[in-house]
Design an enzyme around this catalytic site. Structure first.
Site, PDB file in Angstrom:
ATOM      1  N   GLU A 142     -45.148   6.001 -37.224  1.00 39.93           N
ATOM      2  CA  GLU A 142     -47.328   6.553 -37.341  1.00 39.93           C
ATOM      3  C   GLU A 142     -47.101   6.154 -36.679  1.00 39.93           C
ATOM      4  OE1 GLU A 142     -47.324   5.437 -41.272  1.00 39.93           O
ATOM      5  OE2 GLU A 142     -46.288   7.372 -42.057  1.00 39.93           O
ATOM      6  N   GLU A 299     -41.193  12.348 -44.242  1.00 36.13           N
ATOM      7  CA  GLU A 299     -41.362  11.495 -45.458  1.00 36.13           C
ATOM      8  C   GLU A 299     -42.022  12.520 -45.566  1.00 36.13           C
ATOM      9  OE1 GLU A 299     -43.716   7.325 -45.055  1.00 36.13           O
ATOM     10  OE2 GLU A 299     -42.220   6.861 -43.224  1.00 36.13           O
TER      11      GLU A 299
END
Length: 660
Positions: A142, A299
């Site tokens: 991220e 995810e």
């Protein structure tokens, strides 16, 4: 089509690994992501490496037919690294270093992070380059543009500016530093934007954001180069985490083989402020547009979200399966659920996985098993299919950053207004490719380019060529306001786009939340807010005028024919009904099917390949929905039931996949 989970064997007793792997195999899991936060276990002390536990974990998974995506662990520098080499830690705009012990606590320009990051990546990639069970790599985790003001960032920012402007005189001129006596007389005076004041020079602030974005893109490229050097032939991806962000994803992913996304749709549905960064279908379309190809979800929502803030609601029955299929419907070729087991330790104890803390299968787990079985069964059908659309929406991180630096009106939001158009298309069953505003869009029938606040001659000419050669273009208020250095242009708005739209802005009113009205030629009246451009048509024709306040009767929306094409200019922010009505008219004129009127929460998308067409119909709401579909002679891929057309009832969380 691959299905997997994120797994953290380092968090669990070794005795559980075999049980977990066996259970994963039974559920149809074929991939697992490992090690993206495990630097302290891989290198517990400086220069001392321990890969035995990872070897064992991979071996256990491999025995059960499960492949592995390995993450580089640079998102979590270990304590020994931040203690011995504090330059790793970012410094905020007040001069305070971030503390270690969280995650993403690293400065991309830190020499120590580059040095020790390179070493751990080299060790990992050399060890597992030829491992049959390691299918590919994820860089870091991220990535976002750190707002770092350390000495290294200051020096690099200064160098970045020297390359762009060459001389201080040029920098002073382009930024307009004469305002408030901000002129520089020596390069040593040029620093990062310290203090955090929103009143700093907007050109300065935008360039710092660009520099920060370039730094993260370079950091990602640095990792990709190391991985490909030592582990050739295996894919490299990264997991983006939503919008809005400072970093330009199009640059960040230029070194990746494909994009991945971490997708957590709001479980509260109506008002989940903690999940607003995940804009549902728009997030997935943005991700597909990053590389203009299918993507992975690294995810995916598995349970109640919650960490350092109050927990959101538990996913309602059917939600996990429905949103996994939503990701597939919008181009995902792999769904990796976060996470297998809910953590018992650390900050994410209440970000729930498929298994709760007791580890026993429950409702959410059963839902995932159902999705996994369906995905496995439909893999041959989905193979090679992509989304093919006649509409493009142009997204710009440049515009996003500029609007964040100088908010334009009360309630004005770049992503929110962008989503307004996207949602209107979605409700009509019109698919759109959301792509980089600088990329090629010539092949589309309709291009929607909202809020092109920053503009240059190259982009203006590109838009004009598109229209002249037969394209239909939609432009909006707050376009053509500034040059690319965030300086207001000197002519009437929209400046470089004036000749294209065939009208100019006489004046504007940032009405904010004061709702106004406008009336179309047809007599339709709709609400509008945020911003009102009062237009003077020159060559264009007015197709809607305001019907409220002092600007009643003034033009609000124009249509102009240029060459073989058409350009619309929308001078305000229409409400949802008005936006859909206008786009339906435009789509009809260009021959795009817009016959659907899908209820809120229902989505329909199509993946295609030569000789097959797969249409996904999803009810992402908690309500029973009935709709009429213009589909004939289809077969359900899930039940083999024939569908001849007509009314269609969808239970909450229902999924239907129809094949023609």
């Amino acid at each position: 089509m691959k299905v997997g989970v994120d797994y953290y064997p380092e968090h669990w007793d070794v005795a559980l690994w075999e049980q977990d792997a066996r259970q994963m195999q039974e559920t149809g899991i074929s991939i697992v992501r490992l090690a993206e936060f495990a630097w302290s276990r891989l290198e517990p002390r400086e220069g001392e490496f321990d890969f035995d536990w990872l070897d064992r974990a991979i071996a256990v998974l491999a025995r059960h037919g499960i492949e592995v995506v390995l993450g580089t662990p640079t998102a979590t520098p270990p304590v020994w690294l931040t203690h011995n080499y504090p330059d790793v830690l970012p410094v905020d705009n007040k001069g305070n270093a971030h503390y270690a012990g969280v995650r993403l606590h690293r400065c991309y320009n830190s020499p120590s992070l580059r040095k020790y990051g390179a070493r751990i990546i080299e060790k990992l990639t050399q060890r597992y380059a030829m491992h049959a069970a390691v299918m590919g790599w994820q860089t870091d985790n991220e990535l976002a543009a750190n707002d770092c003001h350390c000495e290294n960032c200051t020096l690099r920012f200064r160098g970045w500016l020297k390359r762009k402007y060459r001389t201080l005189d040029e920098l002073n001129r382009e930024w307009g530093t004469v305002v408030w006596s901000g002129e520089y007389s020596d390069w040593e005076q040029v620093k990062t934007p310290l203090g955090g004041s929103p009143h700093l020079n907007p050109s300065f602030l935008l360039d710092f954001r660009r520099f920060s974005s370039d730094a993260v893109a370079d950091f990602n490229r640095f990792q990709a180069d190391l991985i490909r050097k030592h582990s050739p032939g295996k894919f490299v991806t990264h997991n983006l985490w939503g919008y809005p962000v400072t970093a330009d994803y199009y640059d960040m992913f230029d070194s990746m083989d494909f994009a991945s996304v971490d997708y957590y749709p709001a479980t509260d549905l109506r008002d989940d402020s903690k999940s607003r960064m995940y804009h549902g279908a728009l997030t997935l379309d943005l991700t597909r547009g990053v590389k203009r190809r299918n993507f992975w979800v690294m995810e995916q929502l598995s349970g109640t979200p919650g960490c350092w803030y109050p927990m959101s609601r538990t996913p309602f029955p059917g939600m996990i399966r429905a949103y996994a299929w939503q990701s597939v419907a919008r181009g995902a070729d792999a769904i990796v659920q976060f996470r297998w087991r809910s953590a018992r330790v650390g900050a994410e104890q209440f970000w729930h996985g498929l298994l709760d803390h007791h580890g026993l299968p429950g409702r959410r787990y059963a839902e995932f098993v159902r999705f996994s079985e369906e995905a496995g069964r439909l893999t041959p059908l989905l193979e090679g299919t992509t989304l093919q659309h006649d509409v493009a929406m142009l997204f710009s991180h440049e515009q996003l950053n500029a609007f964040q630096i100088q908010p334009q009106a009360d309630g004005f939001d770049y992503v929110g207004n962008f989503k307004r158009f996207h949602t209107a298309l979605l409700r009509m069953g019109i698919g759109a490719d959301v792509i980089n505003w600088r990329s090629d869009f010539d092949g589309y029938k309709l291009v929607i380019a909202p809020m092109l606040y920053l503009i240059d001659d190259e982009m203006a000419a590109k838009l004009r060529r598109y229209v002249e050669t037969g394209g239909t273009l939609v432009l909006t208020m707050r376009s053509g306001v500034k040059n690319m250095n965030n300086v207001c242009l000197p002519e009437r708005l929209p400046n470089l786009l004036t000749n294209l739209i065939g009208a100019h802005v006489d004046e504007y009113d940032p009405v904010g939340k004061d709702v106004q009205t406008l009336t179309f030629e047809s007599g339709e009246t709709h609400a509008c807010a945020q911003w009102c451009d009062l237009l003077i048509p020159v060559e264009a024709r007015s197709i809607a005028s305001y019907s409220s306040e002092y600007f009643a009767g003034r033009s609000a929306i124009t249509k102009n024919e240029i060459g073989a094409g058409v350009v619309y200019y929308i001078g305000t922010v229409l409400d949802a009904v008005g936006t859909k009505s206008l786009l339906r008219r435009i789509a009809t004129d260009v021959g795009i099917d817009c016959s659907l009127d899908l209820p809120e929460g229902v989505e329909m998308t199509t993946r295609r390949a030569e000789g097959k067409q797969i249409t996904f119909v999803l009810n992402l709401s908690k309500d029973v929905q009935t709709l009429s579909l213009p589909l004939r002679d289809c077969v359900s891929a899930l039940s083999d039931r024939r569908f001849a057309g007509g009314d269609f009832e969808l239970q909450p969380g229902a999924v239907e996949i129809l094949v023609r």
